[in-house]
Design a protein around this motif. Sequence first.
Motif, PDB file in Angstrom:
ATOM      1  N   GLN A  97       0.838  -1.205   0.000  1.00  0.00           N
ATOM      2  CA  GLN A  97       0.000   0.000   0.000  1.00  0.00           C
ATOM      3  C   GLN A  97       0.872   1.254   0.000  1.00  0.00           C
ATOM      4  O   GLN A  97       0.592   2.221  -0.708  1.00  0.00           O
ATOM      5  CB  GLN A  97      -0.938   0.005   1.216  1.00  0.00           C
ATOM      6  CG  GLN A  97      -1.868  -1.205   1.291  1.00  0.00           C
ATOM      7  CD  GLN A  97      -2.634  -1.488   0.014  1.00  0.00           C
ATOM      8  OE1 GLN A  97      -3.146  -0.581  -0.617  1.00  0.00           O
ATOM      9  NE2 GLN A  97      -2.709  -2.749  -0.363  1.00  0.00           N
ATOM     10  N   SER A  98       1.942   1.218   0.769  1.00  0.00           N
ATOM     11  CA  SER A  98       2.872   2.351   0.836  1.00  0.00           C
ATOM     12  C   SER A  98       3.580   2.564  -0.501  1.00  0.00           C
ATOM     13  O   SER A  98       3.702   3.702  -0.981  1.00  0.00           O
ATOM     14  CB  SER A  98       3.892   2.102   1.940  1.00  0.00           C
ATOM     15  OG  SER A  98       4.877   3.102   1.945  1.00  0.00           O
ATOM     16  N   GLU A  99       4.043   1.474  -1.111  1.00  0.00           N
ATOM     17  CA  GLU A  99       4.742   1.565  -2.393  1.00  0.00           C
ATOM     18  C   GLU A  99       3.833   2.141  -3.483  1.00  0.00           C
ATOM     19  O   GLU A  99       4.270   2.918  -4.323  1.00  0.00           O
ATOM     20  CB  GLU A  99       5.258   0.183  -2.835  1.00  0.00           C
ATOM     21  CG  GLU A  99       6.409  -0.342  -2.015  1.00  0.00           C
ATOM     22  CD  GLU A  99       7.679   0.463  -2.194  1.00  0.00           C
ATOM     23  OE1 GLU A  99       8.081   0.686  -3.345  1.00  0.00           O
ATOM     24  OE2 GLU A  99       8.259   0.862  -1.175  1.00  0.00           O
ATOM     25  N   LEU A 100       2.569   1.754  -3.460  1.00  0.00           N
ATOM     26  CA  LEU A 100       1.639   2.184  -4.503  1.00  0.00           C
ATOM     27  C   LEU A 100       1.222   3.646  -4.373  1.00  0.00           C
ATOM     28  O   LEU A 100       0.546   4.180  -5.248  1.00  0.00           O
ATOM     29  CB  LEU A 100       0.411   1.267  -4.536  1.00  0.00           C
ATOM     30  CG  LEU A 100       0.706  -0.156  -5.014  1.00  0.00           C
ATOM     31  CD1 LEU A 100      -0.527  -1.031  -4.892  1.00  0.00           C
ATOM     32  CD2 LEU A 100       1.244  -0.168  -6.436  1.00  0.00           C
ATOM     33  N   GLU A 101       1.653   4.301  -3.302  1.00  0.00           N
ATOM     34  CA  GLU A 101       1.417   5.740  -3.175  1.00  0.00           C
ATOM     35  C   GLU A 101       2.350   6.532  -4.089  1.00  0.00           C
ATOM     36  O   GLU A 101       2.116   7.699  -4.353  1.00  0.00           O
ATOM     37  CB  GLU A 101       1.607   6.172  -1.717  1.00  0.00           C
ATOM     38  CG  GLU A 101       0.512   5.663  -0.800  1.00  0.00           C
ATOM     39  CD  GLU A 101       0.766   5.999   0.655  1.00  0.00           C
ATOM     40  OE1 GLU A 101       1.779   6.688   0.961  1.00  0.00           O
ATOM     41  OE2 GLU A 101      -0.042   5.572   1.489  1.00  0.00           O
TER      42      GLU A 101
END
Length: 157
Positions: free
Chosen positions: A21-25
């Motif tokens: 989820q963090s990477e996809l930000e």
Amino acid sequence: AEGWKITKEMMDKMDNCEWLQSELEDGGLRQIIHQVCDSSNAVAHGQNTHQEVALEQAKAKYPNFGRFMDKLLVLTGVLERQELQDDEELDDWLERENDEELGPLALVPIPCRKKRKIETPIRDEDDTVTDSGSSDESESDESDTSEDSSTGSEDNT
């Protein structure tokens, strides 16, 4: 072209992963993924699809994208880590910085079909059972379901 099938278990792992989820930000990462996914699944030159070619080009052009893909494939169970350092948890491994070595990775073996012997009676001319023969029949392993992945390239659209 045959590709990996995304199972419900894989989707659950992705949905519940804080690292992902963090990477996809990251807008740049989303743009690269979008470019690869927008490529055609038609076979390009040779045996690869345009999408496979775009994926390989993106990994070559953006090394961090290649690392992201390796981590994603480990998260979903397509690849596995070969050397675990000090019982390092998956969450900690996923959080490794871009300059840290990921270590060797390998494809997770796909459960294969097991063979079992089936006893078949042999009948004489007078229809009397005299002996038994055997033949092999494939039997599906319990973990071998229609959602299991087949060998091939990453093609999930």
